[in-house]
Design a protein around this motif. Structure first.
Motif, PDB file in Angstrom:
ATOM      1  N   ARG A  94       0.797  -1.329   0.161  1.00  0.00           N
ATOM      2  CA  ARG A  94       0.028   0.021  -0.063  1.00  0.00           C
ATOM      3  C   ARG A  94       0.896   1.266   0.075  1.00  0.00           C
ATOM      4  N   SER A 135      -1.641   1.920  10.115  1.00  0.00           N
ATOM      5  CA  SER A 135      -1.432   0.556  10.544  1.00  0.00           C
ATOM      6  C   SER A 135      -1.112  -0.343   9.669  1.00  0.00           C
ATOM      7  N   PHE A 160      -0.449  -6.561  17.344  1.00  0.00           N
ATOM      8  CA  PHE A 160      -0.569  -5.554  16.194  1.00  0.00           C
ATOM      9  C   PHE A 160      -1.077  -4.292  17.004  1.00  0.00           C
ATOM     10  N   THR A 161      -1.841  -4.223  17.976  1.00  0.00           N
ATOM     11  CA  THR A 161      -2.184  -3.166  18.693  1.00  0.00           C
ATOM     12  C   THR A 161      -1.105  -2.310  19.364  1.00  0.00           C
ATOM     13  N   GLU A 162      -0.121  -3.195  19.803  1.00  0.00           N
ATOM     14  CA  GLU A 162       0.939  -2.531  20.602  1.00  0.00           C
ATOM     15  C   GLU A 162       2.002  -1.886  19.860  1.00  0.00           C
ATOM     16  N   ASN A 185       1.482  -0.778  16.573  1.00  0.00           N
ATOM     17  CA  ASN A 185       0.749   0.066  15.977  1.00  0.00           C
ATOM     18  C   ASN A 185       0.605   1.502  16.609  1.00  0.00           C
ATOM     19  N   SER A 186       0.335   0.938  18.063  1.00  0.00           N
ATOM     20  CA  SER A 186       0.200   2.414  18.834  1.00  0.00           C
ATOM     21  C   SER A 186       1.448   3.120  19.282  1.00  0.00           C
ATOM     22  N   LEU A 187       2.405   2.690  18.906  1.00  0.00           N
ATOM     23  CA  LEU A 187       4.104   3.376  19.138  1.00  0.00           C
ATOM     24  C   LEU A 187       3.916   4.333  18.074  1.00  0.00           C
ATOM     25  N   LEU A 246       9.374   4.522  16.450  1.00  0.00           N
ATOM     26  CA  LEU A 246       9.720   3.321  17.503  1.00  0.00           C
ATOM     27  C   LEU A 246       9.239   2.200  17.218  1.00  0.00           C
ATOM     28  N   LYS A 254      11.713  -0.857  16.677  1.00  0.00           N
ATOM     29  CA  LYS A 254      12.410  -0.991  17.888  1.00  0.00           C
ATOM     30  C   LYS A 254      11.686  -1.931  18.882  1.00  0.00           C
ATOM     31  N   GLY A 255      10.350  -1.436  18.731  1.00  0.00           N
ATOM     32  CA  GLY A 255       9.402  -1.997  19.676  1.00  0.00           C
ATOM     33  C   GLY A 255       9.239  -3.514  19.398  1.00  0.00           C
ATOM     34  N   ALA A 277      12.345  -5.526  20.228  1.00  0.00           N
ATOM     35  CA  ALA A 277      12.418  -5.574  21.824  1.00  0.00           C
ATOM     36  C   ALA A 277      11.510  -6.670  22.350  1.00  0.00           C
ATOM     37  N   ARG A 278      10.328  -6.754  21.592  1.00  0.00           N
ATOM     38  CA  ARG A 278       9.578  -7.844  22.197  1.00  0.00           C
ATOM     39  C   ARG A 278      10.229  -9.254  21.629  1.00  0.00           C
ATOM     40  N   ASN A 310      12.650  -9.708  24.280  1.00  0.00           N
ATOM     41  CA  ASN A 310      12.200 -10.273  25.666  1.00  0.00           C
ATOM     42  C   ASN A 310      11.636 -11.568  25.528  1.00  0.00           C
ATOM     43  N   PHE A 337      -8.083   1.436  12.457  1.00  0.00           N
ATOM     44  CA  PHE A 337      -7.463   0.944  13.748  1.00  0.00           C
ATOM     45  C   PHE A 337      -7.422   2.130  15.011  1.00  0.00           C
ATOM     46  N   ILE A 374      14.551   1.219  24.544  1.00  0.00           N
ATOM     47  CA  ILE A 374      14.204   1.451  23.181  1.00  0.00           C
ATOM     48  C   ILE A 374      14.962   2.989  22.863  1.00  0.00           C
TER      49      ILE A 374
END
Lengths: 203, 157
Positions: free
Chosen positions: A69, A77, A173-175, A177-179, A183, A186-187, A190-191, A194, B145, B157
């Motif tokens: 897209r 998103s 997806f939520t976490e 795309n909320s950043l 980030l 990187k988010g 990081a996940r 972890n 969304f 981060i």
């Protein structure tokens, strides 16, 4: 005729003919129509959103999601881990060479079924192998993953596994795309880091 | 006679090259579009068309049914040719598809397969080719969304 004249004539004729022979250029289609058709009708070239969610939930490293897209839609998103390669840039010189090799599955998606499948046939023509499309696109992703819920008194182990996978994918997806945009990658990394630490595996 | 003997090898060589070029240029089973044209198929006008638009566009048309024969296509009973996607490149199939002057619309319950077939045929040089759909809005995202405002960046981060 001496030999120099003969050689000159041969070279001139060859040059004239080579000028009209349609030799493959840098950006020319290199697959045959039969090869592209074979790729197109291959059942393994279609993945459901649940299959993609399963790959994401277990941090499978053998695939790469490609969002075809526009950049604006991608920034609003996108499925975690996807790279943005708009249709307008798909066939630009050198772009396909930076995509992963044949050992990594390239999974294209768009909002629906049209654009991702056009992209798949286009890149298959340029020799890209191990390609697939997420059926139904993001619309189907939202219907099956983001908005799914279980209703009933009992749940089978298979249903339980399915909804667990969907939940993990939905949460990621939520976490992500909320950043903020800067980030998001990187988010995601990081996940993954972890999760590896929790598993007790080697890094 | 001596002159003829001298130029005969060159003439033979040139003749072989001409044959090779002709075979390459004129062979039916090859892509016929340039990279720029392929790109225009991706970014140009949408290939989706409704039955009303197809009937209103004036030209004669033929429908290519990619689903199993007998599948009902929105109440249409005429001008339907059944071709399975796997047979689309066969000579008789290509002859039916490339009939001069007619608009061709691909029909399938599976838009994904119809899209792939459309792109392949466009690269084979078929013009006036569309995909028949009930509605042309399939590529519009129907869902918005909503970010989770409680999400915080991971530490480090």
């Amino acid at each position: 005729m001496n030999s120099r004249v003969k050689i000159s004539v041969v070279l001139l004729l060859s040059s004239a003919l080579l000028a009209v022979i349609p030799l493959p250029g840098k950006n020319s289609l290199i697959s045959t129509p039969e090869e592209v058709l074979s790729t197109s009708i291959n059942e393994s070239g279609f993945l459901t959103p649940d299959q993609v969610a399963s790959l994401i939930a277990r941090s499978d490293s053998t695939f790469q999601l490609i969002d075809v897209r526009t950049q604006q839609e991608f920034n609003l998103s996108s499925i975690p881990g996807a790279i943005n390669l708009p249709l307008s840039d798909l066939l630009k010189s050198g772009i396909l060479s930076v995509l992963p090799g044949d050992n990594i599955r390239k999974i294209f998606y768009s909002n629906g079924d049209l654009e991702a499948n056009l992209a798949l046939v286009a890149v298959a023509g340029y020799g890209l192998k191990n390609v697939a499309v997420m059926k139904g696109g993001l619309n189907c992703w939202f219907e099956n993953i983001m908005l799914s819920s279980f209703s009933g008194d009992k749940i089978t182990p298979e249903q339980n596994a399915l909804f667990e996978t969907r939940y993990k994918a939905r949460r990621l997806f939520t976490e992500i795309n909320s950043l903020p945009d800067s980030l998001k990658n990187k988010g995601l990394d990081a996940r993954k880091f972890n999760r590896k630490k929790l598993d007790g595996g080697c890094e | 006679m001596n002159t003829t003997k001298r130029i005969l090898p060159f003439a033979a060589f040139a003749f072989i090259l001409v044959i090779l070029v002709a075979v390459r240029l004129l062979s039916p089973g090859r892509f016929r579009t340039t990279p720029a044209e392929t790109e225009s198929f991706l970014t140009g006008k949408s290939p989706l068309i409704t039955i009303n638009d197809l009937q209103n566009q004036g030209d004669k048309y033929v429908l290519i049914n990619l689903d199993p024969a007998g599948t009902v296509i929105t109440g249409i009973t005429e001008n339907i040719i059944n071709i399975k996607p796997g047979d689309i490149l066969k000579k008789e199939s290509m002859q039916k598809i490339s009939a001069k002057g007619k608009t061709v619309a691909l029909c399938s319950a599976d838009l994904a397969m119809a899209s792939r077939t459309w792109m392949l045929l466009k690269q084979m040089g078929i013009e006036k080719l569309f995909i028949l759909v009930d509605s042309t809005g399939s590529e519009v995202l129907k869902y918005k969304f909503r970010p989770d405002t409680l999400t915080r960046p991971e530490s480090g981060i």
